[in-house]
Design an enzyme around this catalytic site. Structure first.
Site, PDB file in Angstrom:
ATOM      1  N   SER A  33     -42.618 -50.427   5.222  1.00 47.57           N
ATOM      2  CA  SER A  33     -43.905 -51.482   4.404  1.00 47.57           C
ATOM      3  C   SER A  33     -44.822 -51.329   5.509  1.00 47.57           C
ATOM      4  O   SER A  33     -46.058 -52.182   4.501  1.00 47.57           O
ATOM      5  CB  SER A  33     -43.082 -52.387   4.551  1.00 47.57           C
ATOM      6  OG  SER A  33     -42.121 -52.837   3.659  1.00 47.57           O
ATOM      7  N   TYR A  75     -44.614 -45.859  -5.079  1.00 53.12           N
ATOM      8  CA  TYR A  75     -44.495 -46.815  -3.917  1.00 53.12           C
ATOM      9  C   TYR A  75     -43.194 -46.608  -2.745  1.00 53.12           C
ATOM     10  O   TYR A  75     -43.258 -46.512  -2.388  1.00 53.12           O
ATOM     11  CB  TYR A  75     -43.482 -48.599  -4.759  1.00 53.12           C
ATOM     12  CG  TYR A  75     -42.850 -48.807  -3.766  1.00 53.12           C
ATOM     13  CD1 TYR A  75     -43.611 -49.893  -2.681  1.00 53.12           C
ATOM     14  CD2 TYR A  75     -41.591 -48.674  -3.661  1.00 53.12           C
ATOM     15  CE1 TYR A  75     -43.269 -50.771  -2.350  1.00 53.12           C
ATOM     16  CE2 TYR A  75     -40.768 -50.054  -2.705  1.00 53.12           C
ATOM     17  CZ  TYR A  75     -41.863 -51.078  -1.769  1.00 53.12           C
ATOM     18  OH  TYR A  75     -40.979 -51.425  -0.703  1.00 53.12           O
ATOM     19  N   TYR A 105     -42.028 -60.885   6.821  1.00 53.30           N
ATOM     20  CA  TYR A 105     -41.077 -62.183   5.761  1.00 53.30           C
ATOM     21  C   TYR A 105     -40.973 -63.830   7.140  1.00 53.30           C
ATOM     22  O   TYR A 105     -41.582 -63.436   6.967  1.00 53.30           O
ATOM     23  CB  TYR A 105     -39.841 -60.829   5.885  1.00 53.30           C
ATOM     24  CG  TYR A 105     -40.169 -59.051   4.917  1.00 53.30           C
ATOM     25  CD1 TYR A 105     -41.291 -59.190   3.955  1.00 53.30           C
ATOM     26  CD2 TYR A 105     -40.475 -58.673   6.040  1.00 53.30           C
ATOM     27  CE1 TYR A 105     -41.395 -57.939   3.901  1.00 53.30           C
ATOM     28  CE2 TYR A 105     -40.703 -57.270   5.923  1.00 53.30           C
ATOM     29  CZ  TYR A 105     -41.555 -56.718   5.445  1.00 53.30           C
ATOM     30  OH  TYR A 105     -41.690 -55.710   4.425  1.00 53.30           O
ATOM     31  N   VAL A 152     -39.631 -51.117   8.250  1.00 58.51           N
ATOM     32  CA  VAL A 152     -38.275 -50.865   8.772  1.00 58.51           C
ATOM     33  C   VAL A 152     -37.831 -49.264   9.515  1.00 58.51           C
ATOM     34  O   VAL A 152     -36.746 -49.276  10.034  1.00 58.51           O
ATOM     35  CB  VAL A 152     -37.167 -50.755   7.324  1.00 58.51           C
ATOM     36  CG1 VAL A 152     -36.926 -52.395   7.096  1.00 58.51           C
ATOM     37  CG2 VAL A 152     -36.904 -50.023   6.207  1.00 58.51           C
ATOM     38  N   LYS A 187     -47.782 -50.874   2.744  1.00 59.63           N
ATOM     39  CA  LYS A 187     -48.479 -51.707   1.682  1.00 59.63           C
ATOM     40  C   LYS A 187     -49.587 -52.399   2.284  1.00 59.63           C
ATOM     41  O   LYS A 187     -50.332 -52.692   1.277  1.00 59.63           O
ATOM     42  CB  LYS A 187     -47.110 -53.242   2.015  1.00 59.63           C
ATOM     43  CG  LYS A 187     -46.050 -52.420   1.620  1.00 59.63           C
ATOM     44  CD  LYS A 187     -44.894 -53.613   1.588  1.00 59.63           C
ATOM     45  CE  LYS A 187     -43.298 -53.064   1.438  1.00 59.63           C
ATOM     46  NZ  LYS A 187     -42.092 -54.088   1.206  1.00 59.63           N
TER      47      LYS A 187
HETATM   48  O1  DON Z   1     -38.842 -50.042  -0.557  1.00 61.91           O
HETATM   49  C1  DON Z   1     -37.858 -51.082   1.142  1.00 61.91           C
HETATM   50  O2  DON Z   1     -36.910 -51.464   0.723  1.00 61.91           O
HETATM   51  C2  DON Z   1     -38.129 -49.763   2.179  1.00 61.91           C
HETATM   52  N1  DON Z   1     -38.641 -48.879   1.821  1.00 61.91           N
HETATM   53  C3  DON Z   1     -39.378 -50.312   2.974  1.00 61.91           C
HETATM   54  C4  DON Z   1     -38.494 -51.938   3.589  1.00 61.91           C
HETATM   55  C5  DON Z   1     -39.140 -52.423   4.720  1.00 61.91           C
HETATM   56  O3  DON Z   1     -39.853 -51.657   5.292  1.00 61.91           O
HETATM   57  C6  DON Z   1     -39.399 -53.380   5.220  1.00 61.91           C
HETATM   58  N2  DON Z   1     -39.914 -54.260   5.997  1.00 61.91           N
HETATM   59  N3  DON Z   1     -39.036 -54.742   7.475  1.00 61.91           N
END
Ligand code: DON
Length: 307
Positions: A63, A190, A242, A260, A66
């Site tokens: 993430s 994405y 979040y 993550v 982003k």
């Molecule tokens: O789209 C997703 O759910 C993962 N590729 C990325 C989520 C993420 O990194 C949330 N962050 N803490």
């Protein structure tokens, strides 16, 4: 700044916690990562870099990507970005769908999954799904001076194979007319942006422009306007973690973005950019040890934007 003392202090603070937290396990390629890894890089405006631990080791930025796609979209579309995505925190998980129905397919902010998918959809509409990812990579190559930065194909494929929830978000937004491209095109881009692999050194270097009014202080490239730089930092501060964003602001007081994969990017305006990586996560998907390291750094340097 006595960096030797500061890095010793950070090391002492994180050591008892190394290996704590829960490694992301929604795809096998992330679940395999050793939870005991820890790396950190602090890059200052003059290019000076302070590093700890596994700062050379590439990890999945997830993430954190982003933030970079948001900066590309603001550069391309300016204020029009905000017609399709809001800028309010959610108090919900990164992949939550609950607010989307009430808010008619307009995601709360560009750092939750739904918002980031819309931002990527805008970038895909401006070129195409592969060119958009190539442009993101070219940015990373240019800024960090390393053209080996690339995509972990195994992670990208697993993201797509397990991406039902992201597909649901995208289709839900499409039903409200908030997707410009076929859903699979936006998701393809994405999933690939999330699967970029970078080290703490590369990531902190690539984000340095956000600490200097949108202008990279080393190669002098203006990546976003001063106003948009300020706004990106504001969105990172309020939405970057979040439902854990309030606690992160309280403890660390810097604009930041978690992933993550265990990475956290933080911006210390006028001082530098910091990337930290340790795979064990808290319940909101923010690195446990990473947050402790940042807390210690801010205590020692006084870099919190709140003084
Ligand atoms: O789209 C997703 O759910 C993962 N590729 C990325 C989520 C993420 O990194 C949330 N962050 N803490």
């Amino acid at each position: 700044m006595d960096w030797q003392a500061i890095t010793a202090r950070i090391e002492a603070a994180v050591t008892p916690y190394i290996g704590t937290g829960k490694v992301a396990d929604y795809i096998p390629a992330l679940a395999r990562v050793d939870p005991a890894r820890f790396g950190m890089a602090i890059v200052q405006g003059n290019g000076e870099m302070i590093t700890l631990g596994d700062s050379h080791e590439p990890f999945s930025i997830q993430s954190i990507s982003k933030v970079f796609t948001l900066s590309m979209a603001l550069r391309h579309y300016g204020e029009d970005v905000w017609n399709r995505v809001g800028r309010e925190p959610t108090g919900s998980a990164f992949n939550s769908i609950v607010q989307l129905e009430n808010e008619k397919g307009i995601p709360r902010n560009p750092l939750i999954n739904a918002g980031a998918i819309v931002v990527t959809d805008m970038l895909v509409a401006a070129s195409n799904r592969d060119a958009m990812v190539q442009e993101l990579l070219a940015r990373f190559h240019r800024l960090s001076g390393d053209d080996t930065i690339g995509i972990d194909e195994e992670v990208a494929e697993s993201e797509s194979a397990t991406g039902s929830r992201n597909r649901a978000l995208a289709h839900f937004m499409a039903a409200f007319g908030n997707m410009a491209n076929p859903v699979e095109d936006a998701l393809h881009a994405y999933f690939r942006q999330c699967a970029v692999r970078m080290s703490c050194r590369q990531l902190a270097r690539a984000a340095l422009f956000l600490a200097y009014d949108g202008c990279d202080p080393i190669n002098r490239e203006q990546l976003v306007t001063r106003e948009n730089c300020r706004r990106i930092n504001a969105v990172m501060m309020t939405c970057g973690h979040y439902d854990n964003s309030g606690d992160f602001a309280y403890r660390i007081g810097l604009p930041g973005k978690s992933g993550v994969g265990g990475g956290i990017l933080c911006i210390a305006p006028g001082h530098g950019a910091i990337a930290v990586w340790s795979p064990g996560l808290n319940a909101s998907g923010t690195s446990m040890v990473g947050a402790i390291a940042l807390e210690e750094l801010v205590e020692a340097t006084g870099w919190s934007v709140f003084g």
